[in-house]
Write an enzyme that holds these catalytic residues in place. Sequence first.
Site, PDB file in Angstrom:
ATOM      1  N   GLY A  46       0.851  -1.188   0.000  1.00  0.00           N
ATOM      2  CA  GLY A  46       0.000   0.000   0.000  1.00  0.00           C
ATOM      3  C   GLY A  46       0.882   1.232   0.000  1.00  0.00           C
ATOM      4  O   GLY A  46       2.060   1.165   0.371  1.00  0.00           O
ATOM      5  N   GLN A  51       2.778  10.129   1.532  1.00  0.00           N
ATOM      6  CA  GLN A  51       4.098   9.482   1.545  1.00  0.00           C
ATOM      7  C   GLN A  51       4.949   9.872   0.337  1.00  0.00           C
ATOM      8  O   GLN A  51       6.168   9.693   0.361  1.00  0.00           O
ATOM      9  CB  GLN A  51       3.949   7.957   1.585  1.00  0.00           C
ATOM     10  CG  GLN A  51       3.321   7.445   2.881  1.00  0.00           C
ATOM     11  CD  GLN A  51       3.244   5.945   2.910  1.00  0.00           C
ATOM     12  OE1 GLN A  51       2.335   5.375   2.297  1.00  0.00           O
ATOM     13  NE2 GLN A  51       4.185   5.303   3.592  1.00  0.00           N
ATOM     14  N   CYS A  99       6.127   0.169   7.492  1.00  0.00           N
ATOM     15  CA  CYS A  99       5.706   1.410   6.845  1.00  0.00           C
ATOM     16  C   CYS A  99       6.855   1.908   5.977  1.00  0.00           C
ATOM     17  O   CYS A  99       7.995   1.990   6.434  1.00  0.00           O
ATOM     18  CB  CYS A  99       5.352   2.463   7.899  1.00  0.00           C
ATOM     19  SG  CYS A  99       4.736   3.981   7.164  1.00  0.00           S
ATOM     20  N   LEU A 100       6.550   2.242   4.743  1.00  0.00           N
ATOM     21  CA  LEU A 100       7.593   2.713   3.818  1.00  0.00           C
ATOM     22  C   LEU A 100       8.228   4.011   4.317  1.00  0.00           C
ATOM     23  O   LEU A 100       9.335   4.353   3.932  1.00  0.00           O
ATOM     24  CB  LEU A 100       7.006   2.912   2.415  1.00  0.00           C
ATOM     25  CG  LEU A 100       6.467   1.634   1.748  1.00  0.00           C
ATOM     26  CD1 LEU A 100       5.812   1.962   0.424  1.00  0.00           C
ATOM     27  CD2 LEU A 100       7.557   0.597   1.578  1.00  0.00           C
ATOM     28  N   HIS A 141      -4.345   1.109   7.522  1.00  0.00           N
ATOM     29  CA  HIS A 141      -2.995   1.671   7.593  1.00  0.00           C
ATOM     30  C   HIS A 141      -2.880   2.882   6.670  1.00  0.00           C
ATOM     31  O   HIS A 141      -2.433   3.957   7.044  1.00  0.00           O
ATOM     32  CB  HIS A 141      -1.978   0.594   7.194  1.00  0.00           C
ATOM     33  CG  HIS A 141      -0.546   1.076   7.184  1.00  0.00           C
ATOM     34  ND1 HIS A 141       0.407   0.583   8.039  1.00  0.00           N
ATOM     35  CD2 HIS A 141       0.079   1.997   6.412  1.00  0.00           C
ATOM     36  CE1 HIS A 141       1.565   1.208   7.794  1.00  0.00           C
ATOM     37  NE2 HIS A 141       1.389   2.063   6.810  1.00  0.00           N
ATOM     38  N   GLU A 142      -3.412   2.751   5.433  1.00  0.00           N
ATOM     39  CA  GLU A 142      -3.328   3.863   4.461  1.00  0.00           C
ATOM     40  C   GLU A 142      -4.279   4.990   4.856  1.00  0.00           C
ATOM     41  O   GLU A 142      -3.959   6.173   4.719  1.00  0.00           O
ATOM     42  CB  GLU A 142      -3.663   3.369   3.045  1.00  0.00           C
ATOM     43  CG  GLU A 142      -2.824   2.196   2.545  1.00  0.00           C
ATOM     44  CD  GLU A 142      -1.330   2.402   2.729  1.00  0.00           C
ATOM     45  OE1 GLU A 142      -0.621   1.396   2.874  1.00  0.00           O
ATOM     46  OE2 GLU A 142      -0.870   3.560   2.762  1.00  0.00           O
ATOM     47  N   HIS A 145      -2.722   7.241   7.209  1.00  0.00           N
ATOM     48  CA  HIS A 145      -1.799   8.198   6.581  1.00  0.00           C
ATOM     49  C   HIS A 145      -2.545   9.452   6.124  1.00  0.00           C
ATOM     50  O   HIS A 145      -2.018  10.559   6.199  1.00  0.00           O
ATOM     51  CB  HIS A 145      -1.099   7.570   5.363  1.00  0.00           C
ATOM     52  CG  HIS A 145       0.129   6.771   5.701  1.00  0.00           C
ATOM     53  ND1 HIS A 145       1.203   7.282   6.391  1.00  0.00           N
ATOM     54  CD2 HIS A 145       0.453   5.486   5.427  1.00  0.00           C
ATOM     55  CE1 HIS A 145       2.139   6.348   6.535  1.00  0.00           C
ATOM     56  NE2 HIS A 145       1.703   5.245   5.962  1.00  0.00           N
TER      57      HIS A 145
HETATM   58  O1  LIG Z   1       3.817   2.514   4.421  1.00  0.00           O
HETATM   59  C1  LIG Z   1       2.832   2.053   3.823  1.00  0.00           C
HETATM   60  O2  LIG Z   1       1.724   2.588   3.813  1.00  0.00           O
HETATM   61  C2  LIG Z   1       3.001   0.762   3.097  1.00  0.00           C
HETATM   62  C3  LIG Z   1       3.090  -0.428   4.009  1.00  0.00           C
HETATM   63  C4  LIG Z   1       1.671  -0.913   4.107  1.00  0.00           C
HETATM   64  C5  LIG Z   1       1.323  -1.970   5.094  1.00  0.00           C
HETATM   65  C6  LIG Z   1      -0.016  -2.045   5.515  1.00  0.00           C
HETATM   66  C7  LIG Z   1      -0.427  -2.991   6.416  1.00  0.00           C
HETATM   67  C8  LIG Z   1       0.473  -3.914   6.913  1.00  0.00           C
HETATM   68  C9  LIG Z   1       1.807  -3.870   6.493  1.00  0.00           C
HETATM   69  C10 LIG Z   1       2.241  -2.897   5.581  1.00  0.00           C
HETATM   70  C11 LIG Z   1       4.133  -1.298   3.267  1.00  0.00           C
HETATM   71  O3  LIG Z   1       3.541  -2.259   2.510  1.00  0.00           O
HETATM   72  S1  LIG Z   1       5.496  -1.829   4.242  1.00  0.00           S
HETATM   73  C12 LIG Z   1       6.148  -3.272   3.485  1.00  0.00           C
HETATM   74  C13 LIG Z   1       5.406  -4.518   3.933  1.00  0.00           C
HETATM   75  C14 LIG Z   1       4.781  -5.339   3.018  1.00  0.00           C
HETATM   76  C15 LIG Z   1       4.092  -6.479   3.467  1.00  0.00           C
HETATM   77  C16 LIG Z   1       4.006  -6.769   4.830  1.00  0.00           C
HETATM   78  C17 LIG Z   1       4.623  -5.915   5.756  1.00  0.00           C
HETATM   79  C18 LIG Z   1       5.329  -4.791   5.315  1.00  0.00           C
HETATM   80 ZN   LIG Z   2       2.750   3.452   6.118  1.00  0.00          ZN
END
Ligand SMILES: O=C(O)C[C@@H](Cc1ccccc1)[C@H](O)SCc1ccccc1
Ligand SMILES: [Zn+2]
Length: 156
Positions: A46, A51, A99-100, A141-142, A145
């Site tokens: 996501g 971001q 989180c990126l 999560h998004e 943000h």
């Molecule tokens: O920073 C972001 O919004 C992207 C995150 C989103 C996310 C949402 C829910 C749970 C985990 C991550 C990125 O995808 S972080 C990379 C990642 C991908 C899969 C699982 C965990 C982390």
């Molecule tokens: Zn994030």
Amino acid sequence: ALTLPIATTGEPILTRVAKPVTEFNQQLVQLTQQMLSTLLAAKGVGIAAPQVHSNMAVFIMASHPNERYPDAPKMDPIVVINPSIIEQSSQQVIGEEGCLSIPNTRINIARADQITVKYQTRYGQWQQQTLRGFVARIFLHEYDHLQGITLLEREQ
Ligand SMILES: O=C(O)C[C@@H](Cc1ccccc1)[C@H](O)SCc1ccccc1
Ligand SMILES: [Zn+2]
């Protein structure tokens, strides 16, 4: 479409409330294309406009199986504009999130397991959906943000 620089912790854009999208124009389409290429390059599931330094209420969800969530559904990326949460289950699930914008960090977060949401597509069409499990987690999560909230503010 080229990738965009990702804002990291401490940058004010991550703490601001995003503004509603009112113009469904070519500029918006270009932003969503650049968000998608940025997301794919970062191997995320996501990404939200703040971001990539845009204050528009836009995010992309692109669940795919990954080492943390091997049974995550593989889905075509969904562009979510002007989202609202209509209902959240009281039942919550704790899951590890990254989180990126917060590199090298994994935090356990409790989230509703099922949500009913409303949003507009990139063409301005309203959608209402019920999401569950990992996809609901990505949406929440998004959505955070867009409210200027990151994992650090949610950490118990
Ligand atoms: O920073 C972001 O919004 C992207 C995150 C989103 C996310 C949402 C829910 C749970 C985990 C991550 C990125 O995808 S972080 C990379 C990642 C991908 C899969 C699982 C965990 C982390
Ligand atoms: Zn994030």
